[in-house]
Motif scaffolding. Structure first.
Motif, mmCIF file in Angstrom:
data_model
loop_
_atom_site.group_PDB
_atom_site.id
_atom_site.type_symbol
_atom_site.label_atom_id
_atom_site.label_comp_id
_atom_site.label_asym_id
_atom_site.label_seq_id
_atom_site.Cartn_x
_atom_site.Cartn_y
_atom_site.Cartn_z
ATOM 1 N N GLY A 1 15.579 29.135 60.002
ATOM 2 C CA GLY A 1 15.888 29.923 61.187
ATOM 3 C C GLY A 1 14.835 29.777 62.271
ATOM 4 O O GLY A 1 15.164 29.610 63.452
ATOM 5 N N LEU A 2 13.573 29.818 61.892
ATOM 6 C CA LEU A 2 12.502 29.675 62.873
ATOM 7 C C LEU A 2 12.513 28.294 63.526
ATOM 8 O O LEU A 2 12.334 28.172 64.742
ATOM 9 C CB LEU A 2 11.150 29.917 62.196
ATOM 10 C CG LEU A 2 10.748 31.382 61.982
ATOM 11 C CD1 LEU A 2 9.477 31.466 61.154
ATOM 12 C CD2 LEU A 2 10.564 32.084 63.318
ATOM 13 N N LYS A 3 12.730 27.253 62.720
ATOM 14 C CA LYS A 3 12.779 25.898 63.279
ATOM 15 C C LYS A 3 13.948 25.747 64.248
ATOM 16 O O LYS A 3 13.807 25.156 65.323
ATOM 17 C CB LYS A 3 12.893 24.872 62.147
ATOM 18 C CG LYS A 3 11.619 24.718 61.325
ATOM 19 C CD LYS A 3 11.800 23.696 60.221
ATOM 20 C CE LYS A 3 10.532 23.556 59.372
ATOM 21 N NZ LYS A 3 10.715 22.581 58.264
ATOM 22 N N LEU A 4 15.113 26.297 63.864
ATOM 23 C CA LEU A 4 16.277 26.213 64.743
ATOM 24 C C LEU A 4 16.041 26.990 66.032
ATOM 25 O O LEU A 4 16.382 26.513 67.124
ATOM 26 C CB LEU A 4 17.507 26.753 64.012
ATOM 27 C CG LEU A 4 18.815 26.768 64.821
ATOM 28 C CD1 LEU A 4 19.189 25.357 65.257
ATOM 29 C CD2 LEU A 4 19.941 27.389 64.009
ATOM 30 N N SER A 5 15.441 28.174 65.915
ATOM 31 C CA SER A 5 15.170 28.986 67.104
ATOM 32 C C SER A 5 14.226 28.265 68.060
ATOM 33 O O SER A 5 14.448 28.247 69.284
ATOM 34 C CB SER A 5 14.578 30.329 66.681
ATOM 35 O OG SER A 5 14.248 31.113 67.806
ATOM 36 N N ARG A 6 13.188 27.642 67.527
ATOM 37 C CA ARG A 6 12.246 26.918 68.384
ATOM 38 C C ARG A 6 12.891 25.696 69.017
ATOM 39 O O ARG A 6 12.601 25.356 70.180
ATOM 40 C CB ARG A 6 11.028 26.506 67.566
ATOM 41 C CG ARG A 6 10.130 27.702 67.188
ATOM 42 C CD ARG A 6 9.129 27.346 66.126
ATOM 43 N NE ARG A 6 8.325 28.506 65.730
ATOM 44 C CZ ARG A 6 7.615 28.575 64.626
ATOM 45 N NH1 ARG A 6 7.599 27.534 63.788
ATOM 46 N NH2 ARG A 6 6.928 29.658 64.339
ATOM 47 N N LEU A 7 13.767 25.031 68.275
ATOM 48 C CA LEU A 7 14.481 23.873 68.828
ATOM 49 C C LEU A 7 15.381 24.298 69.980
ATOM 50 O O LEU A 7 15.421 23.644 71.032
ATOM 51 C CB LEU A 7 15.302 23.202 67.724
ATOM 52 C CG LEU A 7 16.144 21.992 68.143
ATOM 53 C CD1 LEU A 7 15.245 20.865 68.646
ATOM 54 C CD2 LEU A 7 17.006 21.504 66.978
ATOM 55 N N ILE A 8 16.093 25.397 69.794
ATOM 56 C CA ILE A 8 16.960 25.904 70.857
ATOM 57 C C ILE A 8 16.143 26.307 72.072
ATOM 58 O O ILE A 8 16.518 26.024 73.218
ATOM 59 C CB ILE A 8 17.801 27.093 70.339
ATOM 60 C CG1 ILE A 8 18.804 26.614 69.288
ATOM 61 C CG2 ILE A 8 18.538 27.777 71.495
ATOM 62 C CD1 ILE A 8 19.554 27.753 68.600
ATOM 63 N N ASP A 9 15.005 26.966 71.838
ATOM 64 C CA ASP A 9 14.149 27.380 72.954
ATOM 65 C C ASP A 9 13.655 26.176 73.750
ATOM 66 O O ASP A 9 13.569 26.234 74.987
ATOM 67 C CB ASP A 9 12.953 28.181 72.436
ATOM 68 C CG ASP A 9 13.348 29.577 71.960
ATOM 69 O OD1 ASP A 9 14.506 29.980 72.182
ATOM 70 O OD2 ASP A 9 12.495 30.259 71.354
ATOM 71 N N ARG A 10 13.346 25.092 73.060
ATOM 72 C CA ARG A 10 12.900 23.884 73.769
ATOM 73 C C ARG A 10 14.047 23.279 74.573
ATOM 74 O O ARG A 10 13.848 22.829 75.712
ATOM 75 C CB ARG A 10 12.343 22.862 72.777
ATOM 76 C CG ARG A 10 10.958 23.217 72.244
ATOM 77 C CD ARG A 10 10.288 22.005 71.612
ATOM 78 N NE ARG A 10 10.990 21.588 70.397
ATOM 79 C CZ ARG A 10 10.697 22.015 69.186
ATOM 80 N NH1 ARG A 10 9.709 22.893 69.011
ATOM 81 N NH2 ARG A 10 11.359 21.587 68.127
ATOM 82 N N ALA A 11 15.247 23.253 73.981
ATOM 83 C CA ALA A 11 16.405 22.730 74.710
ATOM 84 C C ALA A 11 16.706 23.583 75.942
ATOM 85 O O ALA A 11 17.057 23.059 77.012
ATOM 86 C CB ALA A 11 17.619 22.688 73.784
ATOM 87 N N THR A 12 16.549 24.891 75.794
ATOM 88 C CA THR A 12 16.742 25.788 76.931
ATOM 89 C C THR A 12 15.708 25.510 78.012
ATOM 90 O O THR A 12 16.006 25.600 79.209
ATOM 91 C CB THR A 12 16.631 27.249 76.464
ATOM 92 O OG1 THR A 12 17.673 27.519 75.522
ATOM 93 C CG2 THR A 12 16.767 28.213 77.636
ATOM 94 N N GLY A 13 14.490 25.142 77.603
ATOM 95 C CA GLY A 13 13.457 24.779 78.568
ATOM 96 C C GLY A 13 13.831 23.540 79.365
ATOM 97 O O GLY A 13 13.553 23.464 80.565
ATOM 98 N N VAL A 14 14.475 22.576 78.709
ATOM 99 C CA VAL A 14 14.950 21.375 79.418
ATOM 100 C C VAL A 14 16.006 21.764 80.452
ATOM 101 O O VAL A 14 15.986 21.287 81.593
ATOM 102 C CB VAL A 14 15.513 20.352 78.413
ATOM 103 C CG1 VAL A 14 16.150 19.175 79.152
ATOM 104 C CG2 VAL A 14 14.413 19.852 77.477
ATOM 105 N N ALA A 15 16.933 22.641 80.045
ATOM 106 C CA ALA A 15 17.963 23.111 80.982
ATOM 107 C C ALA A 15 17.328 23.863 82.143
ATOM 108 O O ALA A 15 17.786 23.759 83.292
ATOM 109 C CB ALA A 15 18.967 24.006 80.251
ATOM 110 N N LEU A 16 16.264 24.622 81.869
ATOM 111 C CA LEU A 16 15.560 25.337 82.939
ATOM 112 C C LEU A 16 14.939 24.346 83.924
ATOM 113 O O LEU A 16 14.956 24.578 85.140
ATOM 114 C CB LEU A 16 14.483 26.232 82.343
ATOM 115 C CG LEU A 16 13.607 26.993 83.349
ATOM 116 C CD1 LEU A 16 14.463 27.913 84.213
ATOM 117 C CD2 LEU A 16 12.523 27.778 82.636
#
Length: 223
Positions: A41-56
């Motif tokens: 869960g933590l790895k997936l959450s961090r991966l999503i947060d990084r992808a969201t950073g790219v979108a930002l």
């Protein structure tokens, strides 16, 4: 280009979405069986947060394009009495991209306006439960609804490579329509990340939110 390829891409994306559905059970599994999926869960959450950073980053680029295109529109219109449809469309598309691509990052950073009056009055566990319930009861269903209602129009737009209705407009209206499902998909992904964090805070696998985070969510962005 064979437009049939877009149908295959759309079908592949739909199957990818169906395959990823079990991931949305991770927060519930983390609640019912603590420590079982914490690492995943933590790895997936961090991966999503990084992808969201790219979108930002893309949203920030769109905001800069909005500023320069709007400046050009004003100068051309009021100084030279000139107006171009393609330039006006750049302004519209940039504004839409800035909002739709940046919404997930706003959710990640607690920058959305909160209208609930109960959440700030609860302790750490209570706030996490409210966050989790809100994501599953409101955020996910709304995003799924957006994806379902935009599917038919988006498929038609890509098949026709739909462009502007104006003679001097941009031939990328199909990309503009793609922002709608992209907005929903990004919000769903970030909602999953926030649900994982909330579940892990409830079980104690994540530390409580800092006072600065609580102040940003409660004091700076709504009741």
């Amino acid at each position: 280009m064979d437009t049939g390829i877009f149908l295959h891409i759309g079908t592949g994306l739909k199957w990818l979405g169906l395959i990823s559905l079990p991931l949305f059970l991770l927060p519930l599994i983390a609640l019912s069986a603590p420590r079982l999926v914490d690492g995943v869960g933590l790895k997936l959450s961090r991966l999503i947060d990084r992808a969201t950073g790219v979108a930002l980053g893309a949203a920030i680029a769109a905001s800069l394009m909005l500023v320069f295109s709007m400046l050009a529109v004003v100068i051309l219109r009021y100084t030279f009495s000139l107006s171009f449809s393609w330039l006006n469309e750049i302004t519209t598309y940039s504004f839409a991209a800035m909002f739709m691509l940046g919404a997930a990052a706003a959710l990640r950073d607690g920058a959305h306006v909160r209208v609930d009056i109960l959440r700030p009055r609860f302790g750490e566990t209570g706030r996490s439960w409210i966050e989790l319930a809100g994501i599953y009861l409101f955020l996910f269903p709304i995003c799924v609804r957006i994806l379902m209602t935009s599917e038919a129009g988006l498929a038609r737009a890509w098949l026709l490579l739909e462009g502007s209705r104006e003679s001097d407009g941009l031939p990328i209206f199909f990309l503009f329509k793609t922002l709608v499902p992209a907005f929903a998909a990004l919000l769903m992904a970030q909602g999953l990340s926030e649900a994982i964090k909330a579940a892990l805070r409830i079980t104690g696998a994540l530390p409580p939110e800092t006072p600065q985070q609580l102040a940003a969510e409660g004091g700076g962005h709504g009741a």
